[in-house]
Structures are given as C-alpha cells and as structure tokens.
Scaffold this motif. Structure first.
Motif, mmCIF file in Angstrom:
data_model
loop_
_atom_site.group_PDB
_atom_site.id
_atom_site.type_symbol
_atom_site.label_atom_id
_atom_site.label_comp_id
_atom_site.label_asym_id
_atom_site.label_seq_id
_atom_site.Cartn_x
_atom_site.Cartn_y
_atom_site.Cartn_z
ATOM 1 N N ASN A 76 0.836 -1.199 0.000
ATOM 2 C CA ASN A 76 0.000 0.000 0.000
ATOM 3 C C ASN A 76 0.870 1.248 0.000
ATOM 4 N N GLY A 77 0.411 2.257 -0.662
ATOM 5 C CA GLY A 77 1.077 3.544 -0.597
ATOM 6 C C GLY A 77 2.100 3.798 -1.697
ATOM 7 N N ILE A 78 2.256 2.871 -2.638
ATOM 8 C CA ILE A 78 3.180 3.112 -3.741
ATOM 9 C C ILE A 78 2.359 3.264 -5.016
ATOM 10 N N PRO A 79 2.157 4.504 -5.444
ATOM 11 C CA PRO A 79 1.386 4.699 -6.671
ATOM 12 C C PRO A 79 2.138 4.120 -7.876
ATOM 13 N N LYS A 80 1.391 3.601 -8.828
ATOM 14 C CA LYS A 80 1.992 2.947 -9.994
ATOM 15 C C LYS A 80 2.925 3.894 -10.753
#
Length: 123
Positions: A76-80
């Motif tokens: 969670n928390g890592i945008p593509k």
C-alpha cells in the motif's frame, strides 16, 4: 536448558549459542528517501534467483522480476506512477548486494582452493 536440549535429542552446544539479547548489533542510519526501497528490498529477501555452483555453493543471480512486481502490487502507498523510480532504486540496491555477496563467495572459494592445494602438497 541443557537438560531440555537433551530431552529433545539436541546437542549441548546449541544451548551455548548466544541469545538475541546477548548479541551486539551494529546500528545504521537509513535516509528517509531510501526507507521505502530498503523495506521492499527486505521483503524480497527470499525471492532471489539462485544457481548451484559446481562446488555446491548457492549463488544468487538477482531478484526474480515477477516477485518485485507482486510486492509492488501488494504494498500500500506506492502509486503505480512511482514504480519506475522504485525499480531503479531496487536495481541499484540489488547490484550492490550482488557485488558484496559475490566478493564474499569469491573469498570463500579462494580459501577452499588454498586449503585443497595445501592438503595436496602435504601428501
């Protein structure tokens, strides 16, 4: 504790292994910019490609790419859109780790070779 070890059929010398609280560890500072990459790298610690050398030693060749993608997808928390940057950082960490591991393996291999040569010449 030695009695407990004997009960389970284990050697006494295992009981002499230092406990975690008795082992001194070094502490390191991790810059906040590198924390995410380090956390991902540690999550991938058992996802390396491994080959077996002729002498039986396991040699890591790199982290298997699909595992990286899987970890990125489940973290969670890592945008593509940040994945390329994170991958570049992981690759840099992987390269440094491979260099260090291969250096240690080379030193062990040289030591074994010297020992074998010494035994051979002593005959």
């Amino acid at each position: 504790m030695a009695d407990d070890m004997k009960f389970f059929g284990l050697d006494d010398e295992i009981a002499d292994v230092p406990r975690e609280t008795e082992v001194e560890t070094e502490s390191y500072t991790v810059w906040s910019d590198n924390l995410l990459t380090l956390q991902l790298f540690l999550r991938l610690e058992n996802k390396w490609n491994v080959v077996i050398a002729p002498d039986g030693e396991l040699i890591r060749t790199g982290i298997w790419f699909p595992n990286i993608e899987g970890v990125l997808r489940t973290t969670n928390g890592i945008p593509k859109r940040k994945w390329p940057e994170v991958l570049a950082d992981l690759e840099a960490m992987e390269d440094a780790a491979l260099e260090a591991m291969h250096k240690v393996q080379g030193e062990r291999r040289e030591k074994r070779l010297r020992e074998m040569q010494t035994k051979h010449w002593q005959k």
